[in-house]
Design a protein around this motif. Structure first.
Motif: not given
Ligand code: ZN
Length: 199
Positions: A150-167
């Protein structure tokens, strides 16, 4: 009567393998030393050859004999869709389920400060490089549904967020607190279909 030293050493070596307890190690060792020498030579040669040939794919981190691996170099796989897994063996579980048509990325673990695993220890920078050069539009996070997952997923969702990318993250139907290897194929297929968006 104590066991001969060479058998004791073989038992100790086998017991280091995952899923092999002291009793199984002893049973395997006693089988090996009473087996035909040719069969034992074949087993030893197969172990050495596999270890020699197998490496990690430079792109996705899967286990392969050639890098890039067969999935990374397959033009029929959807290049816009990446499934993010913890370990290389998780790819096998998802491939067995047979419904995923995208590509993969192996993270190499989960963030776990207690075990000394920080984001820099994982293959996140490699994923960011792929985001810069591949036409990736969606990342499905397929990590275990435990606290670190859970913690890793939340971290990645924030760090990888960019426009046009669905996570998104698979969750549906996976047994809580367990890894992908314990899920049957139908459950895994449904978990992939039932992913929910994180951004
Ligand atoms: Zn690959």
């Amino acid at each position: 009567m104590p066991l001969p030293d060479s058998i004791t050493a073989l038992i100790a070596a086998l017991a280091k393998l995952p899923g092999i307890g002291p009793r199984s190690a002893e049973r395997l060792a006693l089988h090996i030393v009473q087996n035909e020498p040719d069969a034992v030579k074949q087993l030893a040669a197969a172990i050495l050859l596999a270890r020699e040939k197998i490496k990690f794919c430079d792109i996705c981190g899967s286990l392969t004999e050639t890098s890039p691996c067969s999935i990374c170099s397959d033009p029929r796989r959807e290049a816009s869709l990446i499934c993010l897994v913890e370990r290389a063996v998780d790819i096998l579980s998802i491939e067995k389920a047979g419904s995923f048509r995208g590509k993969f990325h192996v993270l190499g673990g989960k963030i776990s400060p207690l075990d000394g695993v920080e984001p820099d220890d994982l293959r996140i920078a490699e994923l960011e490089k792929r985001l810069a050069r591949e036409p990736i539009r969606e990342i499905i996070i397929a990590l275990a549904t435990d606290v670190e997952g859970d913690a890793t997923s939340s971290y990645l969702a924030k760090r990888l967020a960019r426009s046009g990318l669905k996570i998104s993250r698979i969750a549906y139907g996976l047994p809580a607190g367990s890894g992908l290897e314990y899920a049957d194929e139908l459950t895994l297929s449904r978990a992939l279909e039932g992913r929910r968006e994180m951004n």
